[in-house]
Design a protein around this motif. Structure first.
Motif: not given
Length: 476
Positions: A210-238
């Motif tokens: 995903g892109v920056g705004c999506q990733v910031q929101a995702l990182r902010s709630i990451e601990s609430a997701l109960g995941l064992e592993k999360l990889y984030v592959v980003g792209t530039n966006c403007t």
């Protein structure tokens, strides 16, 4: 066909050897604990109803439709949204948690612009998949991670059945589903809306693209997701926007907007547009100088309000980022052209290692040029501001004039990494102006808190003689 691929094609869980691989992998790379936002997600919380107008979302006109508010995690939106409260002012604190440190913001240090960096290089995928925008490095990472059992699913963006440019978020668990996400969909995508499907299916190892705004929101709630592993592959966006805005841009830029399948603003100062095979465009490829676009006409209704308030062009909270803007144009098809890869941490390096055998890697290029970037940044910001207030040209430059200007700038102006610095500085100053004009007086937002320190440093650099302040005084 490998047993893993057969299992994936049937949408079943990985086979026994894959489970062993994944278990060993999880022991080596446990999911880090990103602090939960102060408003923990309530089990009874519900997302916005489908079809709700964007203006009714919490961030209203500044909502980028990232998808967070379409899930129960809307309960944490005030602390997670990139456009509410401190917004992107939280970037530094999140970088420290995600990468183990903040970016180095010393003047003229590349991390101040590009973010936390372990490594940065040019690369091409030597065997690109069909339907990709460039050579498909991101798609290849997703395929390898899925087929080798590193992840159980990939949150990515496919296209609507009857509209190849309209975004459709999916949770991909098969090879075909991953391949369906190839190519850029240059409009808003509620990608985070898929998070509840991840929970419902019990998946614990996930890749998010995903892109920056999506990733910031995702990182902010990451601990609430109960995941064992999360990889984030980003792209530039403007300069993204809604589907209607995309149509407006394509009609102004292309002589065959209905056949466009992808486009990019290149370092030769032209918009490059790819068309479907057999289109009326010669070789199904179109190049239009920036200067031939009608700036007044495109100043409104194309670029979304959130994108004019964004300071994360380079996706600073992703583990690895793949983008184009730092690579000189090499006069070849996009599907053969290099992109640049920014590795931010060990998880990002792990994703690069997965596809190392498919990558042709090069050192980055960096040419300041005879025409320095600083002058171009100032001129571009001023021209953009005039257009925003309806004071720019109503028509683009004649084609021969636009071609001449583009050619001169390509050979005399900044190239490679220096062009990327020009683009970042221009966009952050432009967005600073917009943020200061539109956030002030809004109880939901605070302009000074929303703008991260690295963006403020860029503004200060160009405001030593008060030039940016003068633009702020311009009234509509």
């Amino acid at each position: 066909t490998s047993p893993v691929t057969m299992a994936l094609s049937k949408r079943t869980t990985p086979n026994q050897s894959t489970r062993r691989h994944a278990a060993a992998h999880s022991r080596r790379h446990p999911c880090r604990a990103v602090p939960a936002s102060s408003s923990s997600t309530s089990p009874s919380a519900r997302g916005m109803k489908p079809g709700t107008p964007r203006q009714l979302y919490p961030a209203k006109e500044h909502c980028s439709r990232c998808g967070l508010c379409d899930t129960k995690h809307i309960a944490s939106v005030k602390e997670s949204c990139a456009f509410l409260g401190e917004g992107m002012g939280r970037m530094g604190a999140l970088e420290e948690v995600v990468h183990g440190r903040r970016r180095n913001e010393i003047a003229e240090n590349d991390e101040a612009m590009f973010g936390v960096t372990q490594d940065i290089f040019y690369a091409t995928n030597t065997r690109p998949q069909a339907g990709v925008q460039w050579t498909g490095i991101v798609t290849e990472m997703a395929l390898r991670a899925l087929e080798e059992g590193v992840v159980e699913g990939v949150i990515c963006t496919s296209a609507e059945e009857n509209d190849r440019l309209a975004a459709k978020p999916i949770l991909a668990t098969t090879r075909d589903e991953v391949l369906s996400s190839g190519g850029v969909k240059p409009c808003y995508s509620p990608t985070l809306s898929v998070l509840e499907e991840v929970e419902a299916r019990g998946l614990k190892r996930i890749m998010f693209i995903g892109v920056g705004c999506q990733v910031q929101a995702l990182r902010s709630i990451e601990s609430a997701l109960g995941l064992e592993k999360l990889y984030v592959v980003g792209t530039n966006c403007t300069d993204n926007g809604d589907r209607e805005g995309l149509d407006k841009f394509l009609k102004a830029a292309s002589s065959s907007p209905e056949t466009v399948v992808g486009y990019e603003f290149m370092q030769d100062y032209r918009v490059h547009l790819k068309h479907t095979k057999g289109s009326t465009i010669e070789n199904d490829y179109e190049e239009v100088p920036y200067f031939c676009l009608p700036s007044n006409h495109l100043a409104h209704g194309v670029i979304g309000e959130p994108c004019r308030s964004c300071f994360d062009y380079t996706n600073g909270l992703a583990d690895v980022v793949v983008g184009y803007m730092a690579v000189p144009w090499r006069r070849m098809e996009m599907t053969k052209h290099a992109t640049y890869v920014t590795v931010r941490n060990d998880r990002g390096r792990e994703m690069v290692d997965l596809v190392r055998d498919r990558l042709s890697r090069e050192r980055v290029e960096d040419h300041r040029g005879i025409i320095g970037r600083e002058g171009l940044v100032t001129q571009t910001v001023e021209a953009d501001d005039l257009a925003y207030f309806g004071r720019g040209p109503d028509q683009g430059a004649p084609r021969f004039v636009g071609e001449l200007i583009a050619t001169l700038l390509e050979f005399l102006g900044p190239r490679g990494m220096e062009f990327a610095r020009y683009s970042i500085e221009y966009h952050y100053i432009r967005n600073y102006l917009h943020t200061m004009r539109t956030f002030d007086g809004d109880k939901r937002k605070d302009a000074s808190q929303h703008i991260p320190s690295y963006a403020k440093a860029i503004v200060e650099k160009y405001n030593k003689a008060g030039d940016v302040d003068k633009l702020l005084k311009v009234e509509k």
